[in-house]
Motif scaffolding. Structure first.
Motif, mmCIF file in Angstrom:
data_model
loop_
_atom_site.group_PDB
_atom_site.id
_atom_site.type_symbol
_atom_site.label_atom_id
_atom_site.label_comp_id
_atom_site.label_asym_id
_atom_site.label_seq_id
_atom_site.Cartn_x
_atom_site.Cartn_y
_atom_site.Cartn_z
ATOM 1 N N ARG A 3 0.837 -1.201 0.000
ATOM 2 C CA ARG A 3 0.000 0.000 0.000
ATOM 3 C C ARG A 3 0.867 1.244 0.000
ATOM 4 N N THR A 4 0.351 2.293 -0.618
ATOM 5 C CA THR A 4 1.032 3.580 -0.641
ATOM 6 C C THR A 4 0.001 4.691 -0.553
ATOM 7 N N LEU A 5 0.447 5.832 -0.067
ATOM 8 C CA LEU A 5 -0.412 7.009 -0.012
ATOM 9 C C LEU A 5 -0.127 7.883 -1.219
ATOM 10 N N ILE A 6 -1.177 8.418 -1.798
ATOM 11 C CA ILE A 6 -1.019 9.488 -2.784
ATOM 12 C C ILE A 6 -1.835 10.677 -2.319
ATOM 13 N N LEU A 7 -1.375 11.854 -2.664
ATOM 14 C CA LEU A 7 -2.139 13.080 -2.490
ATOM 15 C C LEU A 7 -2.255 13.736 -3.853
ATOM 16 N N LEU A 8 -3.473 13.956 -4.303
ATOM 17 C CA LEU A 8 -3.681 14.804 -5.469
ATOM 18 C C LEU A 8 -3.659 16.221 -4.906
ATOM 19 N N LYS A 9 -2.597 16.924 -5.186
ATOM 20 C CA LYS A 9 -2.308 18.207 -4.556
ATOM 21 C C LYS A 9 -3.280 19.291 -5.042
ATOM 22 N N PRO A 10 -3.240 20.456 -4.358
ATOM 23 C CA PRO A 10 -4.188 21.517 -4.741
ATOM 24 C C PRO A 10 -4.161 21.897 -6.218
ATOM 25 N N ILE A 81 4.316 1.030 -4.268
ATOM 26 C CA ILE A 81 5.108 2.237 -4.008
ATOM 27 C C ILE A 81 5.957 2.594 -5.222
ATOM 28 N N GLN A 82 6.709 1.638 -5.738
ATOM 29 C CA GLN A 82 7.574 1.925 -6.882
ATOM 30 C C GLN A 82 6.768 2.150 -8.152
ATOM 31 N N VAL A 83 5.692 1.401 -8.322
ATOM 32 C CA VAL A 83 4.843 1.588 -9.501
ATOM 33 C C VAL A 83 4.310 3.013 -9.543
ATOM 34 N N VAL A 84 3.814 3.508 -8.404
ATOM 35 C CA VAL A 84 3.281 4.880 -8.358
ATOM 36 C C VAL A 84 4.394 5.875 -8.639
ATOM 37 N N ARG A 85 5.551 5.703 -8.011
ATOM 38 C CA ARG A 85 6.648 6.656 -8.208
ATOM 39 C C ARG A 85 7.091 6.683 -9.677
ATOM 40 N N ASP A 86 7.121 5.515 -10.311
ATOM 41 C CA ASP A 86 7.466 5.468 -11.732
ATOM 42 C C ASP A 86 6.402 6.175 -12.578
ATOM 43 N N MET A 87 5.146 6.003 -12.208
ATOM 44 C CA MET A 87 4.065 6.663 -12.941
ATOM 45 C C MET A 87 4.124 8.180 -12.781
ATOM 46 N N LEU A 88 4.559 8.647 -11.605
ATOM 47 C CA LEU A 88 4.633 10.090 -11.363
ATOM 48 C C LEU A 88 5.734 10.743 -12.169
ATOM 49 N N GLY A 89 6.901 10.098 -12.269
ATOM 50 C CA GLY A 89 8.036 10.683 -12.971
ATOM 51 C C GLY A 89 8.862 11.561 -12.039
ATOM 52 N N ALA A 90 9.844 12.229 -12.599
ATOM 53 C CA ALA A 90 10.752 13.078 -11.829
ATOM 54 C C ALA A 90 9.960 14.162 -11.096
ATOM 55 N N GLY A 116 3.519 10.949 -3.788
ATOM 56 C CA GLY A 116 3.505 9.506 -3.574
ATOM 57 C C GLY A 116 4.550 9.143 -2.540
ATOM 58 N N SER A 117 4.203 8.261 -1.621
ATOM 59 C CA SER A 117 5.155 7.825 -0.590
ATOM 60 C C SER A 117 6.428 7.315 -1.231
ATOM 61 N N ASP A 118 7.581 7.592 -0.579
ATOM 62 C CA ASP A 118 8.860 7.220 -1.187
ATOM 63 C C ASP A 118 9.431 5.896 -0.688
ATOM 64 N N GLY A 119 8.737 5.182 0.165
ATOM 65 C CA GLY A 119 9.205 3.886 0.644
ATOM 66 C C GLY A 119 8.195 3.303 1.608
ATOM 67 N N PRO A 120 8.410 2.050 2.014
ATOM 68 C CA PRO A 120 7.454 1.373 2.904
ATOM 69 C C PRO A 120 7.254 2.075 4.248
ATOM 70 N N GLU A 126 2.589 7.820 6.551
ATOM 71 C CA GLU A 126 1.693 8.762 5.883
ATOM 72 C C GLU A 126 0.250 8.265 5.845
ATOM 73 N N ILE A 127 0.054 6.989 5.602
ATOM 74 C CA ILE A 127 -1.300 6.435 5.594
ATOM 75 C C ILE A 127 -1.956 6.678 6.957
ATOM 76 N N LYS A 128 -1.197 6.462 8.034
ATOM 77 C CA LYS A 128 -1.734 6.668 9.390
ATOM 78 C C LYS A 128 -2.027 8.140 9.676
ATOM 79 N N LEU A 129 -1.324 9.073 9.011
ATOM 80 C CA LEU A 129 -1.613 10.494 9.190
ATOM 81 C C LEU A 129 -2.973 10.873 8.605
ATOM 82 N N TYR A 130 -3.356 10.232 7.520
ATOM 83 C CA TYR A 130 -4.551 10.637 6.779
ATOM 84 C C TYR A 130 -5.770 9.736 6.973
ATOM 85 N N PHE A 131 -5.546 8.500 7.398
ATOM 86 C CA PHE A 131 -6.663 7.547 7.482
ATOM 87 C C PHE A 131 -6.648 6.764 8.782
ATOM 88 N N LYS A 132 -7.831 6.599 9.357
ATOM 89 C CA LYS A 132 -8.020 5.685 10.483
ATOM 90 C C LYS A 132 -8.135 4.278 9.886
#
Length: 152
Positions: A3-10, A81-90, A116-120, A126-132
């Motif tokens: 699992r990974t956290l993403i934020l669609l930013k403002p 985690i890595q899949v999302v980071r690769d999808m995001l790009g630099a 996107g989270s940068d590691g496990p 981060e998941i615990k910061l945003y979700f119960k």
């Protein structure tokens, strides 16, 4: 499964790219197991970006991330985690490869649409910061067998 956290930013929300970006993650075969629209407070920003708070550029980051609503989501999948980071790009949209989210939609270092989270460890924190725990939906989708082999 990971699992990974993403934020669609403002900037993603204001530019009305939420549906487009969510679709890209779904088309890749990642499962959304939690999602909410929220406004990040300065306190939450300081927790999320704790390693950057003392840096000279942090106030600009905090102003940006608290400046409008974000979509927080938990994605689940193989090597998510890595899949999302690769999808995001630099980090900088100017340096991100075409075909990546930032390469296709961003031309800024800071306004780069998605976190996107940068590691496990970061993903767990981060998941615990945003979700119960009760806000995360457990269970496989019916299409899971069509996305990956049973032994993956």
């Amino acid at each position: 499964m990971e699992r990974t956290l993403i934020l669609l930013k403002p900037d993603a929300v204001q530019r009305r790219l939420m549906g487009t970006l969510i679709s890209r993650f779904e088309e890749k075969g990642l499962n959304f197991v939690a999602m909410k629209l929220l406004k990040i407070t300065p306190e939450l920003a300081k927790q999320h970006y704790a390693e950057h708070v003392e840096k000279g550029w942090y106030p600009t980051l905090e102003n940006f991330i608290t400046g409008g609503p974000v979509v927080a989501a938990v994605l689940e999948g193989l090597e998510a985690i890595q899949v999302v980071r690769d999808m995001l790009g630099a980090t900088s949209g100017l340096k991100a490869a075409p075909g990546t989210i930032r390469g296709d939609f961003s031309s800024s270092r800071q306004m780069n649409l998605v976190h996107g989270s940068d590691g496990p460890d970061a993903a767990d924190r981060e998941i615990k910061l945003y979700f119960k725990p009760e806000e995360i939906v457990e269970g496989d989708l019916h299409l899971t067998p069509w996305l990956r082999a049973g032994d993956e």
